[in-house]
Design a protein around this motif. Structure first.
Motif, PDB file in Angstrom:
ATOM      1  N   UNK A  13      41.873  48.348  50.883  1.00  0.00           N
ATOM      2  CA  UNK A  13      41.084  48.439  49.662  1.00  0.00           C
ATOM      3  C   UNK A  13      41.212  47.088  48.974  1.00  0.00           C
ATOM      4  N   UNK A  14      40.058  46.455  48.688  1.00  0.00           N
ATOM      5  CA  UNK A  14      40.066  45.125  48.077  1.00  0.00           C
ATOM      6  C   UNK A  14      39.500  45.185  46.666  1.00  0.00           C
ATOM      7  N   UNK A  15      40.165  44.487  45.761  1.00  0.00           N
ATOM      8  CA  UNK A  15      39.685  44.334  44.387  1.00  0.00           C
ATOM      9  C   UNK A  15      39.583  42.850  44.089  1.00  0.00           C
ATOM     10  N   UNK A  16      38.518  42.451  43.407  1.00  0.00           N
ATOM     11  CA  UNK A  16      38.370  41.088  42.899  1.00  0.00           C
ATOM     12  C   UNK A  16      38.299  41.225  41.384  1.00  0.00           C
ATOM     13  N   UNK A  17      39.327  40.711  40.704  1.00  0.00           N
ATOM     14  CA  UNK A  17      39.375  40.842  39.251  1.00  0.00           C
ATOM     15  C   UNK A  17      38.452  39.846  38.583  1.00  0.00           C
ATOM     16  N   UNK A  18      37.816  40.294  37.501  1.00  0.00           N
ATOM     17  CA  UNK A  18      37.071  39.405  36.633  1.00  0.00           C
ATOM     18  C   UNK A  18      38.024  38.896  35.553  1.00  0.00           C
ATOM     19  N   UNK A  19      37.514  38.217  34.528  1.00  0.00           N
ATOM     20  CA  UNK A  19      38.376  37.668  33.477  1.00  0.00           C
ATOM     21  C   UNK A  19      39.243  38.713  32.774  1.00  0.00           C
ATOM     22  N   UNK A  20      38.765  39.960  32.659  1.00  0.00           N
ATOM     23  CA  UNK A  20      39.536  40.975  31.941  1.00  0.00           C
ATOM     24  C   UNK A  20      39.969  42.154  32.810  1.00  0.00           C
ATOM     25  N   UNK A  21      39.740  42.103  34.114  1.00  0.00           N
ATOM     26  CA  UNK A  21      40.166  43.191  34.990  1.00  0.00           C
ATOM     27  C   UNK A  21      39.079  43.578  35.966  1.00  0.00           C
TER      28      UNK A  21
END
Length: 123
Positions: A13-21
């Motif tokens: 499972x991959x997540x790419x965080x933005x500036x706030x999550x």
């Protein structure tokens, strides 16, 4: 909206965080195969500091992500990451990054105390 569903995680499972999550997966019942399930988080764009970021929300869970199967890249070195499996979800918990931590971005900026148009002499 859609109803949460029962799911099993056996892969990555991959997540790419933005500036706030990031947005969280909303699942009903979750099974995490700790032998095969891998959690990868790219935090290069994250800039909000310490806090709890929900990654996967659920009503019930069986299993967890093994610490050796969690990869977090690009995180600010002032922050310490931890993956917490709580009663309602899987969270990325970031500690540190407070004003008491020495970071390049926290250095005081010299305030202009001289009158405009008056040159200053460097020592």
């Amino acid at each position: 909206g859609t109803s949460p569903i029962a799911s099993s995680i056996y892969g990555e499972v991959k997540f790419v965080l933005g500036p706030s999550g990031t947005g969280a997966f909303d699942l009903h019942e979750l099974e995490i195969d700790s032998t095969y399930a891998k959690l990868t988080i790219n935090a290069a764009a994250y800039s909000a500091g310490g806090g709890n970021i929900p990654l996967i929300k659920y009503t019930s869970v069986e299993g967890s992500f093994s610490p050796d199967k969690v990869v977090i890249t690009g995180l600010d070195s002032a922050l310490t990451p931890e993956i917490d499996h709580l009663g309602d979800g899987v969270y990325l918990v970031l500690s540190g990054g407070s004003p008491t931590t020495t970071e390049p971005s926290k250095k005081p900026t010299p305030s202009p105390t001289r009158a405009p148009g008056v040159p200053t002499k460097e020592p």
